[in-house]
Design a protein around this motif. Sequence first.
Motif, PDB file in Angstrom:
ATOM      1  N   TYR A  21       0.837  -1.204   0.000  1.00 55.21           N
ATOM      2  CA  TYR A  21       0.000   0.000   0.000  1.00 55.21           C
ATOM      3  C   TYR A  21       0.869   1.250   0.000  1.00 55.21           C
ATOM      4  O   TYR A  21       0.583   2.228  -0.698  1.00 55.21           O
ATOM      5  N   GLU A  22       1.959   1.236   0.775  1.00 53.72           N
ATOM      6  CA  GLU A  22       2.893   2.359   0.767  1.00 53.72           C
ATOM      7  C   GLU A  22       3.531   2.497  -0.613  1.00 53.72           C
ATOM      8  O   GLU A  22       3.721   3.607  -1.117  1.00 53.72           O
ATOM      9  N   ALA A  23       3.855   1.368  -1.239  1.00 61.14           N
ATOM     10  CA  ALA A  23       4.426   1.396  -2.587  1.00 61.14           C
ATOM     11  C   ALA A  23       3.443   2.006  -3.578  1.00 61.14           C
ATOM     12  O   ALA A  23       3.835   2.786  -4.453  1.00 61.14           O
ATOM     13  N   LEU A  24       2.175   1.670  -3.461  1.00 56.38           N
ATOM     14  CA  LEU A  24       1.152   2.227  -4.348  1.00 56.38           C
ATOM     15  C   LEU A  24       1.060   3.743  -4.175  1.00 56.38           C
ATOM     16  O   LEU A  24       1.017   4.486  -5.155  1.00 56.38           O
ATOM     17  N   ARG A  25       1.039   4.205  -2.940  1.00 57.36           N
ATOM     18  CA  ARG A  25       0.989   5.654  -2.696  1.00 57.36           C
ATOM     19  C   ARG A  25       2.219   6.340  -3.295  1.00 57.36           C
ATOM     20  O   ARG A  25       2.113   7.392  -3.920  1.00 57.36           O
ATOM     21  N   TRP A  26       3.388   5.733  -3.091  1.00 56.31           N
ATOM     22  CA  TRP A  26       4.629   6.306  -3.617  1.00 56.31           C
ATOM     23  C   TRP A  26       4.578   6.356  -5.143  1.00 56.31           C
ATOM     24  O   TRP A  26       4.945   7.353  -5.757  1.00 56.31           O
ATOM     25  N   ALA A  27       4.131   5.264  -5.754  1.00 57.00           N
ATOM     26  CA  ALA A  27       4.070   5.186  -7.220  1.00 57.00           C
ATOM     27  C   ALA A  27       3.137   6.252  -7.788  1.00 57.00           C
ATOM     28  O   ALA A  27       3.448   6.872  -8.807  1.00 57.00           O
ATOM     29  N   VAL A  28       2.011   6.466  -7.151  1.00 55.13           N
ATOM     30  CA  VAL A  28       1.058   7.480  -7.634  1.00 55.13           C
ATOM     31  C   VAL A  28       1.667   8.873  -7.527  1.00 55.13           C
ATOM     32  O   VAL A  28       1.566   9.679  -8.457  1.00 55.13           O
ATOM     33  N   ARG A  29       2.316   9.174  -6.410  1.00 52.49           N
ATOM     34  CA  ARG A  29       2.945  10.497  -6.275  1.00 52.49           C
ATOM     35  C   ARG A  29       4.030  10.692  -7.327  1.00 52.49           C
ATOM     36  O   ARG A  29       4.136  11.753  -7.942  1.00 52.49           O
ATOM     37  N   HIS A  30       4.841   9.661  -7.560  1.00 52.78           N
ATOM     38  CA  HIS A  30       5.900   9.763  -8.561  1.00 52.78           C
ATOM     39  C   HIS A  30       5.310   9.910  -9.964  1.00 52.78           C
ATOM     40  O   HIS A  30       5.781  10.740 -10.751  1.00 52.78           O
ATOM     41  N   ALA A  31       4.299   9.119 -10.270  1.00 54.95           N
ATOM     42  CA  ALA A  31       3.656   9.203 -11.592  1.00 54.95           C
ATOM     43  C   ALA A  31       3.077  10.596 -11.820  1.00 54.95           C
ATOM     44  O   ALA A  31       3.157  11.134 -12.925  1.00 54.95           O
ATOM     45  N   GLU A  67      -8.953 -10.286  -8.819  1.00 59.79           N
ATOM     46  CA  GLU A  67      -9.297  -9.010  -9.458  1.00 59.79           C
ATOM     47  C   GLU A  67     -10.116  -8.134  -8.522  1.00 59.79           C
ATOM     48  O   GLU A  67      -9.872  -6.926  -8.417  1.00 59.79           O
ATOM     49  N   GLN A  68     -11.089  -8.716  -7.833  1.00 62.41           N
ATOM     50  CA  GLN A  68     -11.915  -7.950  -6.904  1.00 62.41           C
ATOM     51  C   GLN A  68     -11.087  -7.443  -5.727  1.00 62.41           C
ATOM     52  O   GLN A  68     -11.238  -6.302  -5.295  1.00 62.41           O
ATOM     53  N   ALA A  69     -10.196  -8.281  -5.216  1.00 59.25           N
ATOM     54  CA  ALA A  69      -9.338  -7.871  -4.100  1.00 59.25           C
ATOM     55  C   ALA A  69      -8.458  -6.689  -4.512  1.00 59.25           C
ATOM     56  O   ALA A  69      -8.311  -5.723  -3.758  1.00 59.25           O
ATOM     57  N   VAL A  74      -7.019  -0.967  -4.191  1.00 60.43           N
ATOM     58  CA  VAL A  74      -6.677   0.281  -4.863  1.00 60.43           C
ATOM     59  C   VAL A  74      -7.652   1.385  -4.452  1.00 60.43           C
ATOM     60  O   VAL A  74      -7.240   2.502  -4.140  1.00 60.43           O
ATOM     61  N   GLN A  75      -8.927   1.067  -4.440  1.00 57.56           N
ATOM     62  CA  GLN A  75      -9.926   2.071  -4.071  1.00 57.56           C
ATOM     63  C   GLN A  75      -9.730   2.544  -2.633  1.00 57.56           C
ATOM     64  O   GLN A  75      -9.824   3.730  -2.348  1.00 57.56           O
ATOM     65  N   THR A  76      -9.439   1.640  -1.727  1.00 57.63           N
ATOM     66  CA  THR A  76      -9.238   1.996  -0.320  1.00 57.63           C
ATOM     67  C   THR A  76      -7.979   2.839  -0.132  1.00 57.63           C
ATOM     68  O   THR A  76      -8.001   3.860   0.557  1.00 57.63           O
ATOM     69  N   VAL A  77      -6.885   2.426  -0.746  1.00 57.50           N
ATOM     70  CA  VAL A  77      -5.608   3.107  -0.557  1.00 57.50           C
ATOM     71  C   VAL A  77      -5.581   4.461  -1.240  1.00 57.50           C
ATOM     72  O   VAL A  77      -5.019   5.422  -0.712  1.00 57.50           O
ATOM     73  N   LEU A  78      -6.185   4.571  -2.404  1.00 56.84           N
ATOM     74  CA  LEU A  78      -6.075   5.788  -3.205  1.00 56.84           C
ATOM     75  C   LEU A  78      -7.333   6.639  -3.206  1.00 56.84           C
ATOM     76  O   LEU A  78      -7.590   7.335  -4.178  1.00 56.84           O
ATOM     77  N   LEU A  79      -8.067   6.622  -2.165  1.00 55.67           N
ATOM     78  CA  LEU A  79      -9.280   7.417  -2.080  1.00 55.67           C
ATOM     79  C   LEU A  79      -8.970   8.874  -2.425  1.00 55.67           C
ATOM     80  O   LEU A  79      -8.130   9.505  -1.780  1.00 55.67           O
ATOM     81  N   GLY A  80      -9.576   9.386  -3.483  1.00 56.15           N
ATOM     82  CA  GLY A  80      -9.394  10.782  -3.873  1.00 56.15           C
ATOM     83  C   GLY A  80      -8.209  11.050  -4.779  1.00 56.15           C
ATOM     84  O   GLY A  80      -7.910  12.198  -5.062  1.00 56.15           O
ATOM     85  N   ARG A  87      -4.331   1.785 -13.964  1.00 58.32           N
ATOM     86  CA  ARG A  87      -4.876   0.561 -14.551  1.00 58.32           C
ATOM     87  C   ARG A  87      -4.551  -0.589 -13.620  1.00 58.32           C
ATOM     88  O   ARG A  87      -3.462  -0.639 -13.050  1.00 58.32           O
ATOM     89  N   GLU A  88      -5.484  -1.522 -13.498  1.00 58.57           N
ATOM     90  CA  GLU A  88      -5.308  -2.678 -12.624  1.00 58.57           C
ATOM     91  C   GLU A  88      -5.111  -3.927 -13.469  1.00 58.57           C
ATOM     92  O   GLU A  88      -5.846  -4.146 -14.428  1.00 58.57           O
ATOM     93  N   HIS A  89      -4.113  -4.722 -13.105  1.00 54.68           N
ATOM     94  CA  HIS A  89      -3.808  -5.948 -13.824  1.00 54.68           C
ATOM     95  C   HIS A  89      -3.621  -7.084 -12.825  1.00 54.68           C
ATOM     96  O   HIS A  89      -2.903  -6.919 -11.842  1.00 54.68           O
ATOM     97  N   VAL A  90      -4.233  -8.206 -13.097  1.00 54.83           N
ATOM     98  CA  VAL A  90      -4.051  -9.400 -12.285  1.00 54.83           C
ATOM     99  C   VAL A  90      -3.541 -10.498 -13.207  1.00 54.83           C
ATOM    100  O   VAL A  90      -4.085 -10.704 -14.291  1.00 54.83           O
ATOM    101  N   ALA A  91      -2.490 -11.167 -12.766  1.00 52.90           N
ATOM    102  CA  ALA A  91      -1.935 -12.252 -13.573  1.00 52.90           C
ATOM    103  C   ALA A  91      -1.645 -13.444 -12.673  1.00 52.90           C
ATOM    104  O   ALA A  91      -1.292 -13.276 -11.506  1.00 52.90           O
ATOM    105  N   ARG A  92      -1.802 -14.612 -13.232  1.00 54.89           N
ATOM    106  CA  ARG A  92      -1.492 -15.828 -12.487  1.00 54.89           C
ATOM    107  C   ARG A  92      -0.023 -16.152 -12.690  1.00 54.89           C
ATOM    108  O   ARG A  92       0.489 -16.105 -13.805  1.00 54.89           O
ATOM    109  N   GLY A  93       0.657 -16.465 -11.586  1.00 57.00           N
ATOM    110  CA  GLY A  93       2.052 -16.855 -11.678  1.00 57.00           C
ATOM    111  C   GLY A  93       2.859 -16.407 -10.484  1.00 57.00           C
ATOM    112  O   GLY A  93       2.334 -15.797  -9.553  1.00 57.00           O
TER     113      GLY A  93
END
Length: 150
Positions: A21-31, A67-69, A74-80, A87-93
Amino acid sequence: MDPNGQERRVVVGIDGSPASYEALRWAVRHARLIGAAVDAVAAHELPGAAGWSAPPVDTDFDGAQAEQALADEVQTVLLGADDVRLREHVARGNPAEVLTEAAAGAELLVVGSRGRGGFTGLLLGSVSQQCALHAPCPVVIVRTDTTERT
């Protein structure tokens, strides 16, 4: 856009852990700073895929759950945080393999320092370590509680 006319991308691994979740926040700020889109990537493995015996699994249901998880996380962590294309991607492996493949052509791969599994006393998880060794682009490893909120 990069000089070749391609959309700039930052790939981030999400596994439900606080570090991801911290990585997601960091990635969004950097992007946001570099004008890139964020590809949030989650990997799921079938029970028994690594050699252990497991009961039969409905692969369609397992993928839909993943995919639902991811969408919920993403919705919870990135509110607003609607100003960055996500974009959300789910892959098996294997998670490290999924992330390094997803990072092909990306500006950056961002992962949390520790995921949900394994040995909690380690400073660096096996997935983040494998990504640092094998990713086709620079890798940022984000520790928990080291970033600002989005």
